[in-house]
Enzyme design. Sequence first.
Site, short mmCIF file in Angstrom:
data_model
loop_
_atom_site.label_atom_id
_atom_site.label_comp_id
_atom_site.label_asym_id
_atom_site.label_seq_id
_atom_site.Cartn_x
_atom_site.Cartn_y
_atom_site.Cartn_z
CD GLU A 25 13.94 1.01 8.40
OE1 GLU A 25 14.40 2.00 9.02
OE2 GLU A 25 14.59 -0.01 8.19
CD GLU A 36 10.95 13.14 10.10
OE1 GLU A 36 9.78 12.76 10.25
OE2 GLU A 36 11.85 12.42 9.64
CB CYS A 94 13.80 9.19 7.11
SG CYS A 94 14.60 7.90 6.15
CE LYS A 111 -1.52 3.02 2.53
NZ LYS A 111 -1.55 4.13 1.56
P1 NAD Z 1 2.98 8.87 6.90
O1 NAD Z 1 3.32 8.20 8.18
O2 NAD Z 1 2.00 9.96 6.90
O3 NAD Z 1 2.44 7.80 5.83
C1 NAD Z 1 3.17 6.65 5.49
C2 NAD Z 1 2.21 5.61 4.94
O4 NAD Z 1 1.32 5.20 5.98
C3 NAD Z 1 1.33 6.08 3.79
O5 NAD Z 1 1.20 5.03 2.86
C4 NAD Z 1 0.00 6.35 4.48
O6 NAD Z 1 -1.11 6.26 3.62
C5 NAD Z 1 -0.03 5.25 5.51
N1 NAD Z 1 -0.89 5.50 6.67
C6 NAD Z 1 -1.33 6.69 7.16
N2 NAD Z 1 -2.08 6.49 8.27
C7 NAD Z 1 -2.10 5.15 8.49
C8 NAD Z 1 -2.67 4.33 9.49
N3 NAD Z 1 -3.37 4.83 10.52
N4 NAD Z 1 -2.48 3.00 9.42
C9 NAD Z 1 -1.73 2.45 8.42
N5 NAD Z 1 -1.17 3.19 7.44
C10 NAD Z 1 -1.34 4.53 7.48
O7 NAD Z 1 4.39 9.33 6.31
P2 NAD Z 1 4.64 10.24 5.03
O8 NAD Z 1 4.24 11.62 5.37
O9 NAD Z 1 4.06 9.57 3.84
O10 NAD Z 1 6.24 10.15 4.92
C11 NAD Z 1 7.11 10.95 5.63
C12 NAD Z 1 7.61 10.27 6.89
O11 NAD Z 1 8.23 9.03 6.57
C13 NAD Z 1 8.67 11.06 7.62
O12 NAD Z 1 8.40 11.04 9.00
C14 NAD Z 1 9.95 10.31 7.33
O13 NAD Z 1 10.97 10.48 8.27
C15 NAD Z 1 9.46 8.92 7.27
N6 NAD Z 1 10.41 8.08 6.52
C16 NAD Z 1 11.19 7.19 7.20
C17 NAD Z 1 12.12 6.44 6.53
C18 NAD Z 1 12.99 5.45 7.25
O14 NAD Z 1 13.51 4.54 6.61
N7 NAD Z 1 13.21 5.56 8.54
C19 NAD Z 1 12.25 6.57 5.16
C20 NAD Z 1 11.46 7.49 4.49
C21 NAD Z 1 10.53 8.24 5.20
#
Ligand code: NAD
Length: 489
Positions: free
Chosen positions: A259, A392, A293, A183
């Site tokens: 992650e 962040e 990230c 997803k």
């Molecule tokens: P997000 O947490 O808003 O969304 C990530 C995913 O989770 C999306 O597919 C979203 O649709 C889904 N999602 C949202 N609510 C959910 C729920 N309640 N249950 C299950 N899935 C749900 O993150 P984002 O804004 O898309 O991405 C940015 C974030 O990702 C930043 O915090 C960044 O640091 C982090 N990130 C971490 C890494 C790592 O490897 N540590 C890598 C890239 C990004």
Amino acid sequence: MALPADGISSLLIDGKLVPGGAGTFATINPATEEVLGEAADADAADMDRAIDAARRAFDDTDWSRNTALRVRCVRQLRDVLLKHVDELREMTIAEAGAPRMLTAGAQLEGPVNDLGFAADTAENYSWTEDLGQAAPLGIPTRRTIVREAVGVVGAITPWNFPHQINLAKLGPALAAGNTVVLKPAPDTPWCAAAVGQLIAEHTDIPPGVVNIVTGTDHRLGAILAKDPRVDMISFTGSTATGRAVMADAAATVKKVFLELGGKSAFLVLDDADLGAACSVAAFSACLHAGQGCAITTRLVVPRARYDEAVAAAAGVMGSIKAGDPAKPDTVCGPLISARQRDRVQGYLDLAVAEGGTFACGGGRPDDQPAGYFIAPTVIAGLTNESRVAREEIFGPVLTVLAHDGDDDAVRIANDSPYGLSGTVYGGDPQRAAAVAARLRVGTVNVNGGVWYSADMPFGGYKQSGNGREMGIAGFEEYLEIKSIATSAN
Ligand code: NAD
């Protein structure tokens, strides 16, 4: 074709490219705010069918036991992605706002090539280990340890490095013998759907082994996390969402691999070349508009040379213009959406409210009337206690902090709820390495070393997550361990 021929991408469910039950939604070019096209918008029934297909493919076929088939299929996927790499590149630049120069690495070609590492790992892996005969409790027993796939993996991913994160989950999960429901984030549906289309049309990956469910409704991810037919969640995203995923997964006690976010520190020791170190920190804070990230967003410098460090960082960041990611020399493209741009702007307003000043940047660039741009910004005058230094931001924003020696630098770096990454620059390599060893983070760069590669595990300490992606450790996340004791009487 990697791009949807009619401008509307499909879901991949049970080996078929199908429309979404909730219709379609627009995918937007963040550099221009123009609609690129439409993506299938899945509903809960689509997700249910995808989970059902993945479950059946795991339980009723030999996918999990046929290593040779899996190795061949993962290499086939790599090869077809490479064949279409130029189309995928243009799509990734347009949809994710990814600077073209990064598509030669982590934004596209890196993760595509790393599928080869996943296939090689599966091919050479010691799936069975013979512990030999012993007599525990006095009973002669032959002991064997078998490693096997976890089962159905729900992969939930963000938008910032769509191919890196989608493929670093798909590759090892498939090579290890799992089936997957992916997803992706609503902001980058085409990057994922293109992979689905190529899988359906150009690989022998059996129906149901990979299912790709794009959609606007974040609850699609929650369905995956809660469903008892899913054995494991592999999640990359924000720490807040990671917590929700972990809580949803708790009811079925499924394995959860996270992650999450970061607020990593770049430590400049007092024997370092200050100007050179600050230039590196400033440049890396601008990459992909700071939407990484593991980007080091706290520059921690000797107090006596604070003003000099701020000037050096501002000299570099002030000269990097946020602009068109399609140009070959663009480092800093747009933020992904108006929502993210507004969120970053909110942190810039907060920096001023907390007593900080901008050494450069501070908001939208004057020369970009359209697109979700923020000018590279250096914030000075704050301490590590400020919210701007602790939370962040996920934009091209570098906060410069002062330290009073190596111990204090380590204290500041570790004084964070996160523990994803870190950098240390120092003139004496042994001293720099000793400081790096004290950082509570998953990856460290000492004097410019690069930890990003297929065989290096990546992940976080503390609230940056648990588990590791990439490397052998990343492959083993997708395995269970079965201990078999056979009577030797
Ligand atoms: P997000 O947490 O808003 O969304 C990530 C995913 O989770 C999306 O597919 C979203 O649709 C889904 N999602 C949202 N609510 C959910 C729920 N309640 N249950 C299950 N899935 C749900 O993150 P984002 O804004 O898309 O991405 C940015 C974030 O990702 C930043 O915090 C960044 O640091 C982090 N990130 C971490 C890494 C790592 O490897 N540590 C890598 C890239 C990004």
